[in-house]
Motif scaffolding. Structure first.
Motif, PDB file in Angstrom:
ATOM      1  N   UNK A 113       0.574 -52.416  50.395  1.00 17.86           N
ATOM      2  CA  UNK A 113      -0.606 -52.620  49.560  1.00 17.86           C
ATOM      3  C   UNK A 113      -1.874 -52.640  50.409  1.00 17.86           C
ATOM      4  N   UNK A 114      -2.887 -51.921  49.967  1.00 14.64           N
ATOM      5  CA  UNK A 114      -4.157 -51.888  50.687  1.00 14.64           C
ATOM      6  C   UNK A 114      -4.192 -50.903  51.843  1.00 14.64           C
ATOM      7  N   UNK A 115      -3.101 -50.195  52.099  1.00 13.21           N
ATOM      8  CA  UNK A 115      -3.075 -49.232  53.206  1.00 13.21           C
ATOM      9  C   UNK A 115      -4.021 -48.083  52.905  1.00 13.21           C
ATOM     10  N   UNK A 116      -4.693 -47.616  53.932  1.00 10.52           N
ATOM     11  CA  UNK A 116      -5.603 -46.473  53.758  1.00 10.52           C
ATOM     12  C   UNK A 116      -5.167 -45.322  54.649  1.00 10.52           C
ATOM     13  N   UNK A 117      -5.697 -44.157  54.396  1.00 13.21           N
ATOM     14  CA  UNK A 117      -5.388 -42.968  55.184  1.00 13.21           C
ATOM     15  C   UNK A 117      -6.166 -43.046  56.500  1.00 13.21           C
ATOM     16  N   UNK A 118      -5.459 -42.885  57.600  1.00  9.44           N
ATOM     17  CA  UNK A 118      -6.101 -42.824  58.922  1.00  9.44           C
ATOM     18  C   UNK A 118      -6.272 -41.350  59.259  1.00  9.44           C
ATOM     19  N   UNK A 119      -7.516 -40.926  59.468  1.00  8.33           N
ATOM     20  CA  UNK A 119      -7.777 -39.516  59.763  1.00  8.33           C
ATOM     21  C   UNK A 119      -8.718 -39.355  60.952  1.00  8.33           C
ATOM     22  N   UNK A 120      -8.577 -40.259  61.912  1.00 10.37           N
ATOM     23  CA  UNK A 120      -9.381 -40.187  63.128  1.00 10.37           C
ATOM     24  C   UNK A 120      -8.449 -40.075  64.334  1.00 10.37           C
ATOM     25  N   UNK A 121      -9.033 -39.798  65.495  1.00 12.38           N
ATOM     26  CA  UNK A 121      -8.226 -39.673  66.711  1.00 12.38           C
ATOM     27  C   UNK A 121      -7.236 -38.534  66.589  1.00 12.38           C
ATOM     28  N   UNK A 122      -6.008 -38.784  67.012  1.00 18.70           N
ATOM     29  CA  UNK A 122      -4.966 -37.762  66.928  1.00 18.70           C
ATOM     30  C   UNK A 122      -4.701 -37.338  65.489  1.00 18.70           C
ATOM     31  N   UNK A 123      -4.968 -38.223  64.547  1.00 17.28           N
ATOM     32  CA  UNK A 123      -4.691 -37.954  63.136  1.00 17.28           C
ATOM     33  C   UNK A 123      -5.775 -37.088  62.484  1.00 17.28           C
ATOM     34  N   UNK A 124      -6.763 -36.726  63.235  1.00 17.73           N
ATOM     35  CA  UNK A 124      -7.828 -35.887  62.681  1.00 17.73           C
ATOM     36  C   UNK A 124      -7.323 -34.482  62.358  1.00 17.73           C
ATOM     37  N   UNK A 125      -6.444 -33.968  63.208  1.00 12.14           N
ATOM     38  CA  UNK A 125      -5.959 -32.592  63.028  1.00 12.14           C
ATOM     39  C   UNK A 125      -4.501 -32.503  62.587  1.00 12.14           C
ATOM     40  N   UNK A 126      -3.684 -33.503  62.950  1.00  4.19           N
ATOM     41  CA  UNK A 126      -2.272 -33.461  62.561  1.00  4.19           C
ATOM     42  C   UNK A 126      -1.857 -34.785  61.927  1.00  4.19           C
ATOM     43  N   UNK A 186      -6.278 -30.702  54.551  1.00  2.00           N
ATOM     44  CA  UNK A 186      -7.149 -30.334  55.679  1.00  2.00           C
ATOM     45  C   UNK A 186      -6.497 -30.512  57.048  1.00  2.00           C
ATOM     46  N   UNK A 187      -5.204 -30.840  57.096  1.00  2.00           N
ATOM     47  CA  UNK A 187      -4.518 -31.054  58.378  1.00  2.00           C
ATOM     48  C   UNK A 187      -3.194 -30.299  58.416  1.00  2.00           C
ATOM     49  N   UNK A 188      -2.661 -30.179  59.623  1.00  2.00           N
ATOM     50  CA  UNK A 188      -1.332 -29.614  59.815  1.00  2.00           C
ATOM     51  C   UNK A 188      -0.351 -30.754  60.075  1.00  2.00           C
ATOM     52  N   UNK A 189       0.925 -30.456  60.021  1.00  2.00           N
ATOM     53  CA  UNK A 189       1.919 -31.524  60.178  1.00  2.00           C
ATOM     54  C   UNK A 189       2.102 -31.973  61.622  1.00  2.00           C
ATOM     55  N   UNK A 190       2.416 -31.033  62.534  1.00  2.00           N
ATOM     56  CA  UNK A 190       2.756 -31.452  63.904  1.00  2.00           C
ATOM     57  C   UNK A 190       2.044 -30.689  65.020  1.00  2.00           C
ATOM     58  N   UNK A 191       1.495 -29.514  64.722  1.00  2.19           N
ATOM     59  CA  UNK A 191       0.792 -28.721  65.736  1.00  2.19           C
ATOM     60  C   UNK A 191      -0.576 -28.359  65.185  1.00  2.19           C
ATOM     61  N   UNK A 192      -1.659 -28.814  65.834  1.00  5.72           N
ATOM     62  CA  UNK A 192      -3.000 -28.531  65.315  1.00  5.72           C
ATOM     63  C   UNK A 192      -3.223 -27.041  65.055  1.00  5.72           C
TER      64      UNK A 192
END
Length: 195
Positions: A113-126, A186-192
């Motif tokens: 509950x309350x979890x948000x999407x992390x899309x920074x750092x390494x998670x920006x592209x994959x 807007x991202x790929x799974x494992x390889x940018x």
């Protein structure tokens, strides 16, 4: 001919220490990010990854010993060292991904509950850099086994992630909704930029 870690006592010690460091770091991840059992939606995907890891770390070593025809003879120490460097880089990437995801990282598939999407750092592209790191680490160790067949066992782990990742993403879409669906777009799974 035997693989280097069998033929040379120094290589056996180095490999044993490297494997102990790997197992220790994975144990720490499991202890600090176990997730909540009551929220687990892991189902069979965790078992698939476990079998993949077993295939790489045990199967790769066993193949190395049982198939002497494909043991690397020339430059074995170079391959051994290069493999361990690749493994360390892969595990470093995995640990960085775990750190960047913070409390949202768990070894079980789940959302909180309350979890948000992390899309920074390494998670920006994959979306799954910890799995990318795990695959790189596994490849490195199988190279260090100094047998040309051992790296093929990484395909078993890759197949396990082919099972795990779509399952995990379905759970994340169900738990995080539209923000995660947009993130997938807007991202790929494992390889940018590739996969």
């Amino acid at each position: 001919m035997s693989p280097l870690f069998v033929a040379d006592p120094a290589a056996s010690v180095v490999l044993a220490l490297a494997l102990a460091a790997f197992v220790g770091s994975e144990y720490r991840i499991g202890r600090t990010h176990p997730g909540r059992p009551e929220l687990s939606r892991d189902e069979w995907s965790g078992a698939a990854v476990g079998l993949g890891l077993l295939a790489v770390y045990v199967g790769g070593a066993v193949i190395s010993v049982l198939v002497p025809a494909t043991v690397i003879g020339r430059g074995a120490w170079w391959w051994f060292a290069a493999g361990l460097v690749v493994a360390a880089c892969g595990q470093g990437l995995r640990l960085r991904a775990v750190h960047q995801l913070g409390a949202a990282f768990t070894v079980r598939v789940q959302t909180a509950p309350g979890q948000r999407v992390v899309d920074t750092g390494l998670y920006r592209r994959i979306r799954h850099p910890s799995y990318t790191g795990a695959l790189i680490c596994a490849l490195g160790f199988t190279i260090a086994y100094t047998n040309w067949l051992s790296p093929l066992t990484v395909l078993v782990l890759a197949a396990a992630y082919v099972v795990r990742i779509p399952h995990e993403e379905r759970v994340l879409i169900a738990g995080l909704g539209e923000p995660y669906r947009r993130y997938i777009g807007r991202t790929k799974r494992v390889i940018p930029f590739v996969l």
